[in-house]
Structures are given as C-alpha cells and as structure tokens.
Design a protein around this motif. Structure first.
Motif, PDB file in Angstrom:
ATOM      1  N   ASN A 120      -3.833   0.341  -4.849  1.00 16.61           N
ATOM      2  CA  ASN A 120      -4.833   1.131  -4.070  1.00 16.61           C
ATOM      3  C   ASN A 120      -5.906   1.431  -5.190  1.00 16.61           C
ATOM      4  OD1 ASN A 120      -3.212   1.118  -1.546  1.00 16.61           O
ATOM      5  ND2 ASN A 120      -1.725   2.346  -2.655  1.00 16.61           N
ATOM      6  N   SER A 134      -0.735   7.377  -3.668  1.00 20.31           N
ATOM      7  CA  SER A 134       0.029   6.795  -4.736  1.00 20.31           C
ATOM      8  C   SER A 134       0.360   7.659  -5.985  1.00 20.31           C
ATOM      9  CB  SER A 134      -1.152   5.723  -5.311  1.00 20.31           C
ATOM     10  OG  SER A 134      -1.719   4.856  -4.467  1.00 20.31           O
ATOM     11  N   LYS A 183       0.790  -1.235   0.117  1.00 18.60           N
ATOM     12  CA  LYS A 183       0.046   0.059   0.074  1.00 18.60           C
ATOM     13  C   LYS A 183       0.982   1.131   0.043  1.00 18.60           C
ATOM     14  CE  LYS A 183      -4.252   0.333   1.653  1.00 18.60           C
ATOM     15  NZ  LYS A 183      -5.045   0.052   0.304  1.00 18.60           N
ATOM     16  N   MET A 221       1.459   1.346  -7.207  1.00 20.10           N
ATOM     17  CA  MET A 221       0.638   1.833  -6.022  1.00 20.10           C
ATOM     18  C   MET A 221      -0.801   1.827  -6.731  1.00 20.10           C
ATOM     19  SD  MET A 221       2.868   4.256  -3.589  1.00 20.10           S
ATOM     20  CE  MET A 221       1.423   4.705  -2.368  1.00 20.10           C
ATOM     21  N   LEU A 222      -0.688   2.770  -7.901  1.00 19.50           N
ATOM     22  CA  LEU A 222      -2.105   2.863  -8.550  1.00 19.50           C
ATOM     23  C   LEU A 222      -2.982   1.658  -8.856  1.00 19.50           C
ATOM     24  CD1 LEU A 222      -1.015   6.111 -10.561  1.00 19.50           C
ATOM     25  CD2 LEU A 222      -2.605   5.731  -8.618  1.00 19.50           C
ATOM     26  N   GLY A 281       3.846   1.345  -1.137  1.00 19.46           N
ATOM     27  CA  GLY A 281       4.827   1.477  -2.606  1.00 19.46           C
ATOM     28  C   GLY A 281       6.303   1.271  -2.218  1.00 19.46           C
ATOM     29  N   ARG A 321      -5.091   6.234  -2.307  1.00 17.13           N
ATOM     30  CA  ARG A 321      -4.998   6.630  -3.704  1.00 17.13           C
ATOM     31  C   ARG A 321      -4.266   8.053  -4.188  1.00 17.13           C
ATOM     32  NH1 ARG A 321      -5.748   3.636  -8.321  1.00 17.13           N
ATOM     33  NH2 ARG A 321      -6.399   5.041 -10.065  1.00 17.13           N
ATOM     34  N   LYS A 371       5.042   4.455  -8.508  1.00 18.79           N
ATOM     35  CA  LYS A 371       3.571   5.078  -8.675  1.00 18.79           C
ATOM     36  C   LYS A 371       2.517   4.082  -9.260  1.00 18.79           C
ATOM     37  CE  LYS A 371       4.550   9.707  -9.459  1.00 18.79           C
ATOM     38  NZ  LYS A 371       4.732  10.849 -10.241  1.00 18.79           N
TER      39      LYS A 371
END
Ligand code: AMP
Ligand code: MG
Length: 498
Positions: free
Chosen positions: A436, A384, A348, A432-433, A350, A381, A429
């Motif tokens: 999340n 991220s 979550k 993470m996107l 990253g 979010r 990034k």
C-alpha cells in the motif's frame, strides 16, 4: 534523413514487427523539429536497454529523441489499427502521432518497442497534427513511471524532449515528444483492424506473432488461439484488479487502448482518485461514465469480447461452434477477475490465507470510505501501520473517518480476521507497507508540475518523478506529497493528449 551509428552505444535493433506483411504498418520517418531540448532521460531504463544515458542526453542523443536523426538499424513505422471508441466502431485509427523506431532486446533478452510519441504526421493522422504538447508528455512520463514503481504492468517513459515548435490547441502550447518503451504496441484494435477486412491470413499472422512474443507457453497447446483468449483474460483481469487496488482510472479504455501484452497504455485523461468514490470519472470526454472506476472490469470484458470476435475464424472452422466456444470463454472473465480482485483485497488488507468472507470485509471498508469521503491511498497506508491489537496508533487511522463508531467496528473485524491467521504481525505490517503506497501521482501535483514546466521550471516535475520512483518509502522530507489536495487544489477533470 540522417542516420547515426549506434555501434558505440552497445545496443542493436532487432526489428520483428516490420517483418510482418506490408499492410500491418506504414514505413516513414519522424518529421524533424526546429530546436529540440532535453527535458529528462530515464537513466535506469536506458541502462536496462543497453543504452548510455549520458549519450542519450547529449546533443546527438537529443537529435534522435526528437526524430531529427534516426539510429542506423532503426526501421521507423506507424502501426495500423482500428478500435471501438466509447463503444463506437472506427475502422481505421492507427498511429496518428507516434512512430515506432524499432525493437531492442534488453539485458535479459526481453524485447521492447521504442516509439516516439508526438513525432509528426503519419498516414493515420486523420484531422490531427501528429504532435503532442508538453502537458500530456509530462503527464504520461510521470504516471507511467509511477505505475512501474507501483508494480503495475505498464508501458514506460525513456525520455522527454521539447521541440522548440508551437502546437496549436485551444491556445498555442510548446510541443514535446515522449520516447515510449513497451513490451509491444499490439492492441485489441490491431486484431479488429484485420477482422473488419475479413483478412484471415493477417489475423492468423498477428495471433501467431502475439503468441510468439507474449505467450510462448501456449504455443504447443492443442488450440493455441483458444489458449490465447484465456491467457489474455488472465492478463487483463490481473491488470484491472491492480488498477482498482491502487485507485487508478484509465479514462479511455477504448479497444485501441488495450494491449495484448497486458500493459497499461495510452495515458491520456487518466487519474488516481483522492477520496474513494466508486463511481468517479475524471476524463473530460467520458460524458456517461462508461469508463468510471467501478465499470473498468465490465469494460475489460467488453473489450475482450471484441478481441474474441476478431479471432473467431481461428477458434473453430465452424462459425457457430466458434461463437459458442468464444462466448463460453469470455464468460470465464467474471470468475477469473473475481479471483484476482479477491487476492488484491487480501494483499491490501495484509491477509495471507483465503477466507470466503474477505471480499465482504474489503467491500465494507470501501463502503465506509465512500460514506466518509476518505482518501483511498492514505486509508490503506495508515491501516498498514496498525498492529493486530488496539493501540494508540489507531487514532491516525480512525480519525480519517467522521463516523468513528462504524470504522472502529470494522477495525475489530479486521483484527479478528488477522488473528485467525498464524502469521507474524511484524511481517504482515512490512508486507502491507510494501503493498500500500505512501505516494501516488496525485492530479494536483501533476498539474503543478505541468504549470511550472510551462514557465520553463522543471524542478517540480523532476522532484515528483523522484518521489514517485520510491512510493513505498515514507520519505519523511516529502510527506506533504502524501497530503490530498486542499479544496481549491482539487483537479476534477483530466484531458486527453490530442
Ligand atoms: P489516443 O487518445 O492516444 O487513444 O488516440 C486515439 C487516436 O487518435 C489514435 O489513432 C491516435 O494516433 C490519434 N491521435 C491522437 N492525437 C493525435 C494528434 N495530435 N495527431 C494525430 N493523430 C492523433
Ligand atoms: Mg490510443
């Protein structure tokens, strides 16, 4: 009951549970309904199972999905199980409103149960009517499919129909049936059912069946039942870590609602939290917070201990030794879960490499989120999209919090930690996107979909399902579905399907 050939449908049933002894289930057909109408077919899932979605949505298909007709090859059963409900022992529960039609193999040879939920009385119905009303059916459809899209192990929804009959609850409500698909429907409570009867042969048969179906890799182990307990602990630890990572509260983690397959099952009074609150409870029947968000790992361990005690005779023939071995293994849950939770936090945030301080970094963010009443999903979010150096975009994240000094302090710690890794920030990034989500099934949106469906308008339900099937994509035309509820829209309580 009429049967209908499924030869032209290119799938066949391959039923294995009915080959287990008679007292594992009752054979019976669904009870026909008056005037079934289609709500939705899950096209992708149908295709995966080798079923033609067009046919399923046809008049004949709807007859099958409502239980008026059964496929040839289907051997409908209601499964027997027991369970601890809110800690209290109930020696016989069983499928009171569900009937399994049979098992199918998908294109990859994975085995799935196909079950109708809300399909009429069974010998396990107790005081219930064996039926479901539209609300819980839509709720389970929306949430289980959302969970699937969020990569969380779950049972799935193949179809939903209305029955044309009234179901009596506090009010008269439209009846509906969900077709549920699961890797299996074996629960901790299924083991408990036989353990309570001291039916050692049944416990062994069931354990061997579970190993054959879900844990083949341990079949040849020295003591496969000890391995089963360990493997089950791993499956459930992963599941609970994922629930916590997505802000999910199951709401009714009774032992009959915990599967040996490790899939989330029985979506009743469940919810996704909006603002982060570790003690949050939505379920209207959870008066003491037994199944609160942050108690879910404790309860999983409690349920696992129930499972362990059900298979004691398989662990060792000496009862005392067996208890000691089981106790020791159950205690491993804490470390196993902690490891899964740590890797959930890292994903979550990253982070790729392990650092012992990551849990503190994650927990400190959660504490700030709770203090500032910040939306769980949107926080991760927004985080991220930030880069590893200060930028103008920071504002989107920081302004979610009223105490901006503290969150800025946390942000620089996060960046220090990111920069201690050698990974490319752009890739971080993107990772993470895609971990999340932008979209979760928010309570107020589910409620809205149900309210409109009660007025025979399914467009909100269809739209919500569509948005949630793609939760990691920003979907610019749907950003209002990311927004937390306005104060007047907040749904504070969720209800079970009964
Ligand atoms: P659940 O809330 O799905 O975990 O259900 C708990 C138990 O109650 C299970 O044995 C269900 O089959 C049974 N049950 C729930 N609703 C009904 C109903 N409407 N009719 C009969 N049995 C039900
Ligand atoms: Mg249940």
């Amino acid at each position: 009951m009429h049967t209908i050939s499924n030869q032209s449908l290119k799938f066949t049933f391959d039923n294995s549970y009915v080959k287990l002894p008679d007292h594992f289930y009752c054979k019976l057909n669904p009870t026909p309904v008056k005037e079934p109408k289609l709500i939705k077919i899950n096209d992708h899932l149908a295709v995966q199972l080798g079923m033609d979605p067009k046919w399923l949505g046809s008049k004949k298909g709807i007859e099958v999905l409502s239980g008026n007709v059964i496929f040839s090859g289907s051997e409908p059963i209601a499964m027997a199980y027991a369970g601890h409900q809110f800690g209290y022992w109930v020696p016989q529960l069983g499928d009171g409103r569900a009937i399994m039609l049979g098992e199918v193999l998908d294109k990859n040879n994975n085995r799935y149960d196909v079950q109708l939920k809300g399909s009429g009385l069974t010998p396990f119905s107790r005081q219930g009517d064996g039926r479901a009303w539209l609300g819980p059916v839509l709720r389970e459809y929306i949430v289980s499919e959302a969970m699937f899209a969020l990569n969380i192990p779950t049972t799935r929804a193949l179809a939903a129909v209305t029955t044309g009959e009234i179901v009596k609850r506090e009010n008269d409500l439209p009846g509906a049936i969900l077709t549920r698909v699961a890797s299996s429907h074996i629960r901790v409570g299924t083991f408990q059912y036989f353990a309570a009867k001291n039916d050692l042969r049944a416990i062994k048969k069931l354990a061997d069946y579970v190993i054959g179906r879900h844990y083949l890799e341990i079949k040849e182990d020295k003591n496969p039942y000890v391995s089963l307990l360990r493997a089950f602990i791993k499956k459930q630890s992963l599941l609970i870590a994922k629930w916590l990572g997505i802000g999910f509260i199951h709401g009714v983690m009774n032992t009959d609602n915990m599967t040996l397959s490790g899939e989330t099952i029985d979506y009743g009074p469940c919810a996704f939290m909006d603002n982060y609150n570790e003690n949050i409870v939505y379920s209207s029947i959870d008066n003491y917070g037994r199944y609160a968000y942050n108690n879910q790992s404790n309860i999983a361990k409690w349920n696992i201990a129930c499972f362990a005690s059900s298979i004691l005779p398989l662990i060792n023939s000496n009862q005392k030794r067996s208890i000691n071995i089981a106790k020791e293994i159950v205690e491993e849950f804490d470390d196993t879960f902690a490891e899964y939770w740590a890797s959930e936090i890292r994903l979550k945030l990253g982070l790729k490499e392990k650092d012992s301080k990551d849990i503190t970094l994650g927990s400190d963010l959660l504490v700030l989120m709770q203090k500032n009443s910040v939306d769980f999903t949107n926080t991760f979010r927004e985080l991220s999209s930030l880069s590893n150096t200060k930028s103008i975009l920071d504002k989107n994240f920081v302004t979610l919090f009223s105490d901006q000094m503290s969150i800025n302090g946390w942000l620089s710690r996060w960046r220090d930690r990111l920069n201690s890794e050698t990974h490319n920030d752009h890739d971080r990034k993107i990772a993470m996107l895609s971990y999340n989500p932008a979209y979760i099934p928010r309570n107020h949106r589910i409620e809205e979909a149900i309210q409109f469906a009660l007025k025979d308008d399914y467009s909100f339900f269809d739209k919500l399902c569509e948005i949630l099937s793609n939760p990691f994509n920003d979907q610019l035309s749907n950003i209002n579905y990311k927004t937390p509820p306005l104060p007047r829209e907040i749904v504070r309580q969720t209800f079970c399907g009964t």
